[in-house]
Design an enzyme around this catalytic site. Structure first.
Site, PDB file in Angstrom:
ATOM      1  CB  VAL A   1      -0.976   0.001   1.204  1.00 24.48           C
ATOM      2  CG1 VAL A   1      -1.848   1.256   1.184  1.00 24.48           C
ATOM      3  CG2 VAL A   1      -1.855  -1.244   1.180  1.00 24.48           C
TER       4      VAL A   1
ATOM      5  CD  GLU B   1     -13.634   5.783   2.585  1.00 23.21           C
ATOM      6  OE1 GLU B   1     -14.302   6.771   2.870  1.00 23.21           O
ATOM      7  OE2 GLU B   1     -14.096   4.617   2.625  1.00 23.21           O
TER       8      GLU B   1
ATOM      9  CB  VAL C   1     -13.949   0.269   6.007  1.00 29.12           C
ATOM     10  CG1 VAL C   1     -15.221  -0.515   5.702  1.00 29.12           C
ATOM     11  CG2 VAL C   1     -13.760   0.397   7.516  1.00 29.12           C
TER      12      VAL C   1
ATOM     13  N   GLY D   1     -11.140  -1.435   1.216  1.00 28.24           N
ATOM     14  CA  GLY D   1     -10.189  -1.013   0.172  1.00 28.24           C
ATOM     15  C   GLY D   1     -10.633   0.227  -0.576  1.00 28.24           C
TER      16      GLY D   1
ATOM     17  CD  GLU E   1      -5.036  -7.899   6.530  1.00 29.18           C
ATOM     18  OE1 GLU E   1      -4.344  -7.243   7.311  1.00 29.18           O
ATOM     19  OE2 GLU E   1      -5.529  -7.414   5.496  1.00 29.18           O
TER      20      GLU E   1
ATOM     21  CE  LYS F   1     -11.222  -4.879   5.747  1.00 34.89           C
ATOM     22  NZ  LYS F   1     -11.087  -5.895   4.701  1.00 34.89           N
TER      23      LYS F   1
HETATM   24  N1  HSE Z   1      -6.821  -8.892   3.700  1.00 34.63           N
HETATM   25  C1  HSE Z   1      -7.823  -7.925   3.451  1.00 34.63           C
HETATM   26  C2  HSE Z   1      -8.857  -8.525   2.507  1.00 34.63           C
HETATM   27  C3  HSE Z   1      -7.187  -6.711   2.842  1.00 34.63           C
HETATM   28  O1  HSE Z   1      -8.614  -9.600   1.973  1.00 34.63           O
HETATM   29  O2  HSE Z   1      -9.917  -7.955   2.347  1.00 34.63           O
HETATM   30  C4  HSE Z   1      -7.985  -5.484   2.985  1.00 34.63           C
HETATM   31  O3  HSE Z   1      -8.352  -5.245   4.318  1.00 34.63           O
END
Ligand code: HSE
Length: 448
Positions: free
Chosen positions: A27, A143, A146, A148, A204, A219
């Site tokens: 990111v 932002e 939650v 992406g 993750e 989230k």
């Molecule tokens: N590991 C998370 C997903 C990344 O797969 O949604 C974004 O939070």
């Protein structure tokens, strides 16, 4: 004046907004690339430029494919909070504790606005961060924490600010949706698909956060705080998807449902809140059932606005960087709102105990099939349904099927009952000699 804070950047400023970025993973490098590639567009939209002046990451020598020359390097990310050349700290390290928490808290105390993608931090320290932000009159924007690239926070905090939402729910984890989709469409094994999600940068660092529901829970907790009121994160009920098989997905489809990993929160009477994350059956024709792959979606329902569904890519470099930079653009425009979009500070409350919440359920039990035994699945189904009815479990549908090369399976759909009734019955089923292994129960949620 579009900002609720005194300690932020003026909306009429034209000088560059100077950034310090902590965390140069997928990111972080995406944010640098996006800011550079869209420099003219950003200047056009805000009247000023975003200037990266300092960075911090674990490894100084790694080639990240972005030019870091001329930037101040801090070995300790927390030092960004005291770096006088920085206006905004961008925290992209992740983790609810340690350096990420220290940096965000120190930055707010120093009056430096913070933009973060760190959902665990915001969800688990909601009250402390809201208080720090309020006390020091310094905005904290998240932002990207939650869903992406989907503007979920903006939609809930601003788009439907006039309404009193009754329910919100959605597919809030890309990795688990990607895995369920691939299992459904290709029959590939769970581990194989998970590896692909990791290679693509969706998962993750510890993918159990994705598979066991904690990432979605963070989230959901954030969205619930904005749409309803802050909740005590530790009381949010979370169950993962490890027990779901390709057969369950196929059986659900035959019955007119899709299986999705959902996070759902509801406003209950007397200011109470229901919130949980678990894999659920949802109607196959529903909007959320069409959301596949790494895509996320959120539906929010209110008496005035009606149901609104937004969807998009919930993970990955581009979408997450887009959300981070959108927050920076808000700051550059002098626009920042209180964390939960309200002027009062409500203390978190516990969620309603999930055991008390009624729902219809999908039940699947594998029959015990010793080698060479001839199994009378009709008879077994009849015995099990009699047992369930004697235990007071109302059944809406029952069937059995035999997957190729496996023992027969019993599938039962219940009528709405409290989850504690299902929790009571599962060990009873498991104890009967007819059943092999642990039976599976999945909630059936009637989302649009
Ligand atoms: N590991 C998370 C997903 C990344 O797969 O949604 C974004 O939070």
């Amino acid at each position: 004046m579009t900002s609720a804070y005194t300690n932020t950047v003026s909306s009429s400023a034209t000088s560059p907004l100077r950034l310090g970025i902590a965390g140069l993973g997928t990111v972080g490098t995406g944010v640098i690339r996006l800011i550079r590639e869209h420099a003219d567009l950003i200047k056009n939209r805000t009247g000023r430029s975003l200037e990266i002046v300092a960075v911090s990451a674990r490894n100084r020598t790694r080639n990240r494919g972005v030019d870091l020359s001329g930037l101040t390097w801090h070995d300790n990310p927390v030092d960004l909070a005291a770096d006088k050349q920085i206006d905004v700290v961008v925290e992209l390290m992740g983790g609810a504790e340690g350096s990420a928490r220290d940096l965000v808290e120190a930055s707010l105390k120093a009056g430096k606005a913070v933009v973060t993608a760190n959902k665990a931090l915001v969800a688990r320290h909601a009250q402390t961060l809201a208080q720090l932000s309020h006390t020091h009159q310094t905005p904290l924007l998240f932002e990207a924490a939650v869903a992406g690239g989907i503007p979920a926070i903006k939609t809930v905090r601003e788009g439907v600010a006039a309404d009193k939402a009754t329910r919100l729910g959605g597919i809030l984890n890309g990795t688990s949706n990607f895995i369920l989709t691939e299992m459904a469409e290709t029959g590939r094994a769970f581990a194989d698909v998970l590896k692909e999600a990791q290679d693509k940068g969706y998962a993750e660092a510890d993918p159990s956060a994705d598979i066991d529901g904690w990432d979605a829970a963070h989230k959901l907790s954030i969205l619930t705080a904005i749409a309803f009121r802050p909740i005590d994160f530790d009381t949010l009920a979370v169950s993962g998807m490890r027990a779901i098989t390709t057969q369950d997905i196929h059986q659900a489809r035959q019955l007119g449902y899709a299986i999705k990993m959902l996070g759902v929160a509801k406003r209950l009477p007397e200011d109470r809140v229901e919130a949980w994350v678990q894999p659920c059956l949802i109607p196959a024709h529903s909007g959320l059932a069409q959301i596949n792959g790494v895509y996320n979606a959120l539906t929010i329902e209110g008496p005035f606005s009606g149901p609104i569904t937004i969807s998009g890519q919930g993970a990955g470099e581009g979408p997450t960087a887009s959300a981070v930079v959108a927050d920076l653009i808000d700051l550059a425009r002098g626009h920042a709102l209180p964390l939960w979009g309200r002027m009062d500070e409500l203390a978190p409350i516990p969620c309603e105990p999930v055991e008390k919440l009624p729902s219809a359920f999908y039940l699947r039990a594998n029959l015990n099939a010793p080698a060479d035994a001839v199994i009378d699945a009709d008879k077994a189904l009849s015995e099990i349904t009699t047992l369930l009815r004697n235990e007071g479990i109302p059944l809406a549908k029952t069937l059995h099927h035999t997957p190729l090369g496996e023992a027969p399976q019993l599938i039962m759909l219940t009528r709405p009952i409290p989850q504690e009734e299902i929790n009571r019955i599962l060990p009873i089923l498991e104890e009967t000699t007819l059943i092999s292994g642990a039976p599976l129960a999945l909630r059936i949620e009637d989302l649009p």
